[in-house]
Write an enzyme that holds these catalytic residues in place. Structure first.
Site, PDB file in Angstrom:
ATOM      1  N   LYS A   1       0.846  -1.198   0.000  1.00 26.10           N
ATOM      2  CA  LYS A   1       0.000   0.000   0.000  1.00 26.10           C
ATOM      3  C   LYS A   1       0.876   1.241   0.000  1.00 26.10           C
ATOM      4  O   LYS A   1       1.925   1.271   0.653  1.00 26.10           O
ATOM      5  CB  LYS A   1      -0.903  -0.004   1.237  1.00 26.10           C
ATOM      6  CG  LYS A   1      -1.839   1.192   1.318  1.00 26.10           C
ATOM      7  CD  LYS A   1      -2.811   1.067   2.479  1.00 26.10           C
ATOM      8  CE  LYS A   1      -2.156   1.347   3.808  1.00 26.10           C
ATOM      9  NZ  LYS A   1      -3.146   1.358   4.921  1.00 26.10           N
TER      10      LYS A   1
ATOM     11  N   LYS B   1      -7.676  -5.895  -1.950  1.00 26.07           N
ATOM     12  CA  LYS B   1      -8.580  -5.015  -1.202  1.00 26.07           C
ATOM     13  C   LYS B   1      -9.176  -3.955  -2.130  1.00 26.07           C
ATOM     14  O   LYS B   1      -8.446  -3.207  -2.772  1.00 26.07           O
ATOM     15  CB  LYS B   1      -7.838  -4.338  -0.054  1.00 26.07           C
ATOM     16  CG  LYS B   1      -7.228  -5.312   0.960  1.00 26.07           C
ATOM     17  CD  LYS B   1      -6.680  -4.583   2.171  1.00 26.07           C
ATOM     18  CE  LYS B   1      -5.614  -3.604   1.809  1.00 26.07           C
ATOM     19  NZ  LYS B   1      -5.026  -2.921   2.984  1.00 26.07           N
TER      20      LYS B   1
END
Length: 239
Positions: A27, A87
């Site tokens: 991320k 995600k």
């Protein structure tokens, strides 16, 4: 409970693993709650994450359905023993029907990876829909997991937006449907103590870094989180 540590580069993977992270999450925090790293950075992170360690990939917020196939293609990491989690968030999407369609597209294109639907505790700020709607869409689309996170990183944490009672209800609903249930959102030791037993996975970035979420992952900080979670696991009653 398993500990997920978000890393923004291949260099941070070693520190996260040395500290005891169960899941490595790719991320870029400068791009928001679910900021995606570049394909090059993702390849480096995947290469430095042992195939036996689960890999999670933040794909961003998929308000535009046309973005999703490209994001999924960039997230493919080759043959891995452990699961790969993708995600997907829905900032800017208020339609539960569109969320379900997005998740169905994702699950149909995930090539064996497990799609994790993300509901925001601060959904109003995210211009999205309540986590209950995202959970129902995730169940209907046969996603692999459900994550409750905060969209706006403004110093407030998950428990500033949502009660333990609501989180427990979402946990029960997700687990009853066979979904992995995860929590994130500026979690600290106090929050982790209160969330013991509710989540299957706890995700951290800022608590694992020197200098907050924009800093660098520190093995010692990860190790302290690891020990604390293990202690809470032993203290949490079974059943």
């Amino acid at each position: 409970m398993r500990l997920l540590v978000s890393v923004r580069s291949g260099e941070e993977v070693a520190a996260a693993l040395a500290g005891g992270a169960d899941i490595i999450d790719a991320k870029e925090p400068a791009r928001g709650s679910l900021g995606a790293v570049t394909a090059t950075v993702l390849a480096t992170i995947a290469a430095r994450t042992p195939s036996s360690v689960p890999l999670s990939v933040a794909l961003g917020d998929c308000a535009d359905l046309e973005y999703l196939p490209d994001a999924l293609a960039a997230a493919r990491t080759g043959d891995r023993i452990a699961p790969v989690y993708l995600k997907v968030g829905f900032a800017g999407v208020r339609s539960p029907e569109r969320i379900r369609a997005s998740l169905e597209t994702a699950t149909g294109s995930a090539s064996g990876a497990r799609v994790v639907a993300v509901g925001y505790a601060d959904f109003d700020q995210a211009h999205s829909t309540p986590p209950e709607d995202v959970l129902r869409a995730a169940v209907a689309a046969r996603a692999g997991g459900f994550l409750v996170d905060t969209w706006l990183k403004d110093g407030r944490a998950l428990l500033d937006h949502v009660s333990i009672e609501r989180l427990t209800a979402w946990s029960l609903g997700a687990r009853a449907a066979g979904l992995l249930f995860a929590l994130a959102g500026s979690l600290d030791f106090k929050a982790i103590a209160r969330l013991a037993g509710i989540a299957d996975v706890l995700g951290v970035r800022g608590a694992a870094c020197r200098g907050g979420r924009a800093g660098a992952v520190d093995a010692g900080r990860v190790a302290r989180l690891r020990r604390f979670i293990d202690q809470r696991r032993m203290l949490t009653p079974v059943g």
